[in-house]
Design a protein around this motif. Structure first.
Motif, PDB file in Angstrom:
ATOM      1  N   SER A   3      10.035  -5.181   3.094  1.00 42.25           N
ATOM      2  CA  SER A   3       9.902  -6.061   1.944  1.00 42.25           C
ATOM      3  C   SER A   3       8.701  -5.629   1.125  1.00 42.25           C
ATOM      4  CB  SER A   3       9.726  -7.506   2.400  1.00 42.25           C
ATOM      5  OG  SER A   3       8.465  -7.673   3.011  1.00 42.25           O
ATOM      6  N   GLN A   4       8.624  -6.184  -0.097  1.00 45.33           N
ATOM      7  CA  GLN A   4       7.483  -5.867  -0.964  1.00 45.33           C
ATOM      8  C   GLN A   4       6.180  -6.255  -0.281  1.00 45.33           C
ATOM      9  OE1 GLN A   4       6.497  -8.069  -4.725  1.00 45.33           O
ATOM     10  NE2 GLN A   4       7.314  -6.246  -5.708  1.00 45.33           N
ATOM     11  N   ASP A   5       6.208  -7.325   0.518  1.00 42.96           N
ATOM     12  CA  ASP A   5       4.996  -7.784   1.190  1.00 42.96           C
ATOM     13  C   ASP A   5       4.531  -6.816   2.266  1.00 42.96           C
ATOM     14  OD1 ASP A   5       4.759 -10.133  -0.274  1.00 42.96           O
ATOM     15  OD2 ASP A   5       6.150 -11.182   1.034  1.00 42.96           O
ATOM     16  N   GLN A   6       5.440  -5.971   2.783  1.00 43.73           N
ATOM     17  CA  GLN A   6       5.116  -5.113   3.912  1.00 43.73           C
ATOM     18  C   GLN A   6       4.834  -3.666   3.510  1.00 43.73           C
ATOM     19  OE1 GLN A   6       8.803  -5.840   5.942  1.00 43.73           O
ATOM     20  NE2 GLN A   6       7.895  -7.382   7.288  1.00 43.73           N
ATOM     21  N   GLN A   7       5.257  -3.254   2.355  1.00 43.37           N
ATOM     22  CA  GLN A   7       5.139  -1.863   1.969  1.00 43.37           C
ATOM     23  C   GLN A   7       3.695  -1.466   1.722  1.00 43.37           C
ATOM     24  OE1 GLN A   7       7.696  -1.542  -1.440  1.00 43.37           O
ATOM     25  NE2 GLN A   7       9.443  -0.875  -0.231  1.00 43.37           N
ATOM     26  N   THR A   8       3.363  -0.259   2.158  1.00 35.27           N
ATOM     27  CA  THR A   8       2.064   0.311   1.835  1.00 35.27           C
ATOM     28  C   THR A   8       2.047   0.703   0.363  1.00 35.27           C
ATOM     29  OG1 THR A   8       1.777   1.173   4.069  1.00 35.27           O
ATOM     30  CG2 THR A   8       0.470   2.200   2.337  1.00 35.27           C
ATOM     31  N   LEU A   9       0.950   0.389  -0.300  1.00 38.46           N
ATOM     32  CA  LEU A   9       0.790   0.760  -1.701  1.00 38.46           C
ATOM     33  C   LEU A   9      -0.037   2.028  -1.805  1.00 38.46           C
ATOM     34  CD1 LEU A   9      -0.079  -2.718  -3.292  1.00 38.46           C
ATOM     35  CD2 LEU A   9       2.139  -1.562  -3.304  1.00 38.46           C
ATOM     36  N   ASP A  10       0.369   2.922  -2.685  1.00 35.52           N
ATOM     37  CA  ASP A  10      -0.484   4.074  -2.993  1.00 35.52           C
ATOM     38  C   ASP A  10      -1.686   3.617  -3.813  1.00 35.52           C
ATOM     39  OD1 ASP A  10       1.138   6.264  -1.886  1.00 35.52           O
ATOM     40  OD2 ASP A  10       2.567   5.710  -3.443  1.00 35.52           O
ATOM     41  N   LEU A  11      -1.458   2.645  -4.693  1.00 37.08           N
ATOM     42  CA  LEU A  11      -2.499   2.244  -5.637  1.00 37.08           C
ATOM     43  C   LEU A  11      -2.392   0.754  -5.932  1.00 37.08           C
ATOM     44  CD1 LEU A  11      -4.716   3.182  -7.746  1.00 37.08           C
ATOM     45  CD2 LEU A  11      -2.834   3.244  -9.410  1.00 37.08           C
ATOM     46  N   VAL A  49       2.100   0.793 -14.242  1.00 35.71           N
ATOM     47  CA  VAL A  49       3.448   1.111 -14.703  1.00 35.71           C
ATOM     48  C   VAL A  49       3.669   2.619 -14.698  1.00 35.71           C
ATOM     49  CG1 VAL A  49       4.987   1.066 -16.710  1.00 35.71           C
ATOM     50  CG2 VAL A  49       3.725  -0.988 -16.052  1.00 35.71           C
ATOM     51  N   GLY A  50       2.698   3.365 -15.248  1.00 35.30           N
ATOM     52  CA  GLY A  50       2.823   4.820 -15.290  1.00 35.30           C
ATOM     53  C   GLY A  50       2.940   5.426 -13.913  1.00 35.30           C
ATOM     54  N   GLY A  51       2.140   4.933 -12.965  1.00 38.37           N
ATOM     55  CA  GLY A  51       2.220   5.447 -11.596  1.00 38.37           C
ATOM     56  C   GLY A  51       3.561   5.152 -10.958  1.00 38.37           C
ATOM     57  N   ALA A  52       4.086   3.944 -11.178  1.00 38.19           N
ATOM     58  CA  ALA A  52       5.388   3.589 -10.609  1.00 38.19           C
ATOM     59  C   ALA A  52       6.484   4.485 -11.172  1.00 38.19           C
ATOM     60  CB  ALA A  52       5.699   2.124 -10.899  1.00 38.19           C
ATOM     61  N   ARG A  53       6.410   4.782 -12.452  1.00 35.08           N
ATOM     62  CA  ARG A  53       7.422   5.662 -13.048  1.00 35.08           C
ATOM     63  C   ARG A  53       7.353   7.076 -12.486  1.00 35.08           C
ATOM     64  NH1 ARG A  53       8.022   4.211 -19.535  1.00 35.08           N
ATOM     65  NH2 ARG A  53       8.816   2.087 -19.231  1.00 35.08           N
ATOM     66  N   LEU A  54       6.186   7.454 -12.001  1.00 32.06           N
ATOM     67  CA  LEU A  54       6.019   8.797 -11.432  1.00 32.06           C
ATOM     68  C   LEU A  54       6.274   8.830  -9.931  1.00 32.06           C
ATOM     69  CD1 LEU A  54       2.818   9.952 -13.376  1.00 32.06           C
ATOM     70  CD2 LEU A  54       5.191  10.619 -13.806  1.00 32.06           C
ATOM     71  N   GLY A  55       6.692   7.707  -9.377  1.00 32.66           N
ATOM     72  CA  GLY A  55       7.059   7.691  -7.968  1.00 32.66           C
ATOM     73  C   GLY A  55       6.016   7.152  -7.026  1.00 32.66           C
ATOM     74  N   LEU A  56       4.863   6.696  -7.545  1.00 32.13           N
ATOM     75  CA  LEU A  56       3.858   6.077  -6.692  1.00 32.13           C
ATOM     76  C   LEU A  56       4.244   4.622  -6.428  1.00 32.13           C
ATOM     77  CD1 LEU A  56       0.537   7.350  -8.351  1.00 32.13           C
ATOM     78  CD2 LEU A  56       1.603   8.207  -6.255  1.00 32.13           C
ATOM     79  N   VAL A 132      -5.022  -5.875  -0.233  1.00 36.14           N
ATOM     80  CA  VAL A 132      -5.903  -4.712  -0.354  1.00 36.14           C
ATOM     81  C   VAL A 132      -5.750  -3.789   0.848  1.00 36.14           C
ATOM     82  CG1 VAL A 132      -8.305  -3.955  -0.518  1.00 36.14           C
ATOM     83  CG2 VAL A 132      -7.555  -5.966  -1.795  1.00 36.14           C
ATOM     84  N   ALA A 133      -5.572  -4.373   2.031  1.00 37.54           N
ATOM     85  CA  ALA A 133      -5.436  -3.561   3.241  1.00 37.54           C
ATOM     86  C   ALA A 133      -4.161  -2.715   3.216  1.00 37.54           C
ATOM     87  CB  ALA A 133      -5.445  -4.461   4.465  1.00 37.54           C
ATOM     88  N   ARG A 134      -3.171  -3.125   2.431  1.00 38.40           N
ATOM     89  CA  ARG A 134      -1.933  -2.350   2.316  1.00 38.40           C
ATOM     90  C   ARG A 134      -2.075  -1.180   1.352  1.00 38.40           C
ATOM     91  NH1 ARG A 134       2.405  -4.142   0.040  1.00 38.40           N
ATOM     92  NH2 ARG A 134       1.804  -6.145  -0.850  1.00 38.40           N
ATOM     93  N   ALA A 135      -3.196  -1.103   0.630  1.00 36.43           N
ATOM     94  CA  ALA A 135      -3.363  -0.106  -0.427  1.00 36.43           C
ATOM     95  C   ALA A 135      -4.150   1.097   0.071  1.00 36.43           C
ATOM     96  CB  ALA A 135      -4.065  -0.733  -1.624  1.00 36.43           C
ATOM     97  N   ARG A 136      -3.686   2.275  -0.261  1.00 34.58           N
ATOM     98  CA  ARG A 136      -4.416   3.498   0.050  1.00 34.58           C
ATOM     99  C   ARG A 136      -5.562   3.715  -0.919  1.00 34.58           C
ATOM    100  NH1 ARG A 136      -1.012   7.883  -0.968  1.00 34.58           N
ATOM    101  NH2 ARG A 136      -2.590   9.179   0.029  1.00 34.58           N
ATOM    102  N   SER A 137      -5.475   3.086  -2.096  1.00 34.59           N
ATOM    103  CA  SER A 137      -6.555   3.209  -3.076  1.00 34.59           C
ATOM    104  C   SER A 137      -6.571   1.972  -3.957  1.00 34.59           C
ATOM    105  CB  SER A 137      -6.378   4.469  -3.935  1.00 34.59           C
ATOM    106  OG  SER A 137      -5.213   4.369  -4.730  1.00 34.59           O
ATOM    107  N   VAL A 138      -7.742   1.681  -4.522  1.00 33.87           N
ATOM    108  CA  VAL A 138      -7.920   0.584  -5.456  1.00 33.87           C
ATOM    109  C   VAL A 138      -8.503   1.162  -6.742  1.00 33.87           C
ATOM    110  CG1 VAL A 138      -9.424  -1.372  -5.973  1.00 33.87           C
ATOM    111  CG2 VAL A 138      -8.086  -1.369  -3.867  1.00 33.87           C
TER     112      VAL A 138
END
Length: 641
Positions: A3-11, A49-56, A132-138
């Protein structure tokens, strides 16, 4: 799938989120602009938005108002694939607005409407440490360091991501007006020296792993107007990778000690293009650079991706909507013969359009009740008031909803003459909406609108797909064929400029010869003219060879086409079902848009009061259900495993 709540975020981007109102008149004062296009905006929002369009996998931490603009931002972010778990609705404040314009190649006036706005009300308590803990970067930015509450929130997130093993990206994002250093009418001013700002920004440097800014922003961060001296001053306080954006000269990166010359840093090829609008280009650069940096690509490649994204966006109107997709970026990088006026690159613009359209449609089943002349004829035949028809079209929408139950694979075709009320109501549902533009039965094609079709479309909501029926044969007399083709070209151009999708319906006029190649030749002719509809609506046939040729033509000319839907031509239900058996084996055929086969007999009964509203809805729903079931059964049997 997590789910969206569980996915690791790149950013996870933090900070400004606003609605940009972009002046649509170019080359004049903001005072003289008369209409505005509405986009999501704000530097970190654009980058997300730009990052999501590029696959992040990106997310946003911000506040929006409990208002129409706040809902627009949240809905658009969801459509773009940005995680919105950190988008907080603030009932006490309005969503921020920015009014922007394009005066010339160097002046881009803008006014920030940010008095007590929602995104500047972020406080540390808004920072969800699990998010924040799900994010690889902020990503933090300079604007949100200008006020105590948002500054504390940004710093809390930065500390938290570092403690979790992630990285901190700092976009200097200096807007003097948002620090109170200029008049409110000078929002485009990018540099005012201010030691207090320098001191405030430098306090975050020890937390950073990557710092990106223009040379002017490097100057405010470093405390002088000597770029090398500023970079060295910054380096004394951080080991972060430093990247200076240099506009048409690309960028230069410094992973270590600062050399004596900017040219001695790490860089990559630039992309000379005509500048149309600089606004948003830096956010695009950030997205492109992060696409490489967060995937641990070589630094030179990160720079190239950032430079390319920036070059693409400076050629377009708007910020977030101008951001390229990964498919588009690869197309751009592979094309060494691109024009200097990049927005005139029709292939690139088509890839951008087709890869940023909202929604995906593996199947589309549409109840078509956009008919006008047919209802007029029926009302005249029955001797009933034509004013009853709008109520019937509302019943048809209710029938569709009863069958669909919120499934976005369903749609409705409604007109603005008798179906206006139903069209307005349809906007509250998640269904595909199509709307006709042609004058009924016109041949040569004429539009049911003003002399300028673009003026008409400018009044249509963006979620209305423009449907145009043209009675066309590739062997029509030359003068008739060319007249109709000019009309279709005008319409296609208008749709792209007003950001509406186009469904082109082609019916061969009765009495003209048809073979297995006729419709394919018609489709090819429109492609040869440069018309690339988002959808085709074609006649049902039981000739597999004809469908093979049509599919080949569409696939070769526009592999990004959404697909084909079958029209009904008032055929008996059993004939339509038989045609489904053939068409369903071709993947480009996504479903149907059928009307009279479903509604004609029901309308006749309802208009003469032989049945009531509930009976009409039940009858329409039953007929639609049978066709949907037949289509799905045919698809299941016909598609290769």
């Amino acid at each position: 799938m997590p789910s969206q709540d569980q996915q690791t975020l790149d950013l996870l981007a933090i900070g400004r989120s606003s609605v940009d109102l972009y002046g649509q008149q170019v080359g004049g004062r903001l005072e003289d602009m008369a209409s505005f296009a509405k986009y999501v905006g704000g530097s970190p929002t654009n980058t997300a938005v730009g990052g999501a369009r590029l696959g992040l996998r990106t997310g946003l931490l911000t506040r929006v108002g409990a208002d129409h603009m706040g809902r627009f931002i949240a809905e658009q972010l969801t459509r773009e694939g940005v995680d919105t778990n950190g988008v907080i609705t603030d009932p006490a404040r309005l969503t921020a607005l920015v009014i922007l314009g394009i005066r010339d190649r160097e002046n881009f006036p803008l006014i920030f409407y940010r008095e007590n706005c929602a995104d500047m009300a972020l406080v540390p308590e808004d920072v969800d440490l699990e998010l924040v803990a799900r994010a690889r970067s902020v990503l933090i930015n300079g604007t949100h360091l200008s006020q105590p509450g948002v500054r504390a929130a940004s710093l809390k997130a930065a500390h938290a991501v570092r403690e979790a093993g992630g990285r901190v990206v700092f976009d200097i994002d200096y807007r003097p007006v948002l620090w109170g250093l200029t008049g409110r009418d000078a929002g485009e001013n990018r540099f005012v020296a201010a030691q207090a700002v320098t001191d405030s920004l430098q306090e975050v440097l020890p937390l950073c792993d990557l710092i990106i800014g223009t040379e002017e922003e490097v100057h405010i961060l470093g405390g002088s107007t000597d770029t090398i001296a500023c970079l060295r001053a910054i380096r004394e306080k951080t080991d972060a990778l430093l990247v200076a954006k240099r506009g048409p000269m690309g960028c230069v990166a410094f992973p270590g000690a600062i050399p004596d010359s900017l040219g001695d840093g790490v860089g990559a090829r630039g992309f000379p293009v005509e500048v149309y609008n600089v606004l948003g280009a830096g956010d695009a650069f950030m997205a492109g650079f992060l696409r490489g940096w967060l995937r641990d690509l070589p630094l030179e490649q990160c720079c190239e991706l950032g430079n390319a994204c920036g070059a693409i966006v400076v050629s377009r109107h708007g910020c977030a909507p101008a951001m390229p997709t990964w498919t588009e970026l690869q197309h751009f990088l592979a094309d060494e013969d691109r024009p200097f006026r990049l927005r005139e690159d029709k292939d690139l613009e088509h890839v951008h359009w087709a890869t940023t359209r909202q929604g995906t449609y593996p199947e589309l089943t549409v109840l078509a009740v956009d008919h006008r002349s047919q209802f007029e004829d029926l009302a005249a035949e029955l001797g009933v008031d034509i004013g009853l028809v709008p109520a019937f079209k509302n019943l048809a929408l209710s029938a569709l909803d009863r069958v669909a139950g919120g499934d976005p694979r369903f749609g409705v075709l409604l007109d603005g003459r008798f179906g206006f009320d139903a069209l307005a109501r349809a906007g509250d549902f998640p269904y595909w909406i199509g709307r006709p533009i042609e004058e009924p039965k016109s041949r040569p094609l004429a539009f049911e609108s003003s002399a300028d079709v673009a003026t008409e479309l400018a009044e249509w909501p963006l979620n209305h797909v423009v449907k145009c029926l043209v009675f066309y044969h590739p062997d029509d007399p030359a003068d008739l064929r060319e007249r109709q083709e000019r009309q279709v070209l005008r319409l296609f151009d208008a749709c792209r400029k007003t950001r509406h999708e186009l469904l082109l319906e082609v019916i061969v006029p009765s009495g003209m010869s048809v073979d297995s190649d006729t419709v394919a030749r018609a489709v090819q002719r429109f492609y040869d003219l440069g018309v690339r509809p988002d959808w085709w609506k074609l006649e049902p046939v039981e000739d597999a060879a004809a469908w093979g040729r049509i599919s080949q033509v569409v696939g070769q000319n526009d592999p990004l086409c959404r697909g084909i839907v079958l029209l009904g031509l008032s055929a008996p239900e059993e004939e339509l079902v038989a045609s489904f058996q053939v068409a369903a084996s071709f993947p480009q055929v996504k479903g149907f848009a059928v009307g009279r086969t479903i509604f004609h007999d029901v309308a006749r009964q309802w208009l003469t009061r032989s049945i009531d509203d509930e009976q009409a809805v039940t009858a329409l729903a039953g007929k639609l259900t049978r066709l949907v079931t037949a289509w799905r059964n045919a698809r299941e049997q016909g598609m290769p495993t």
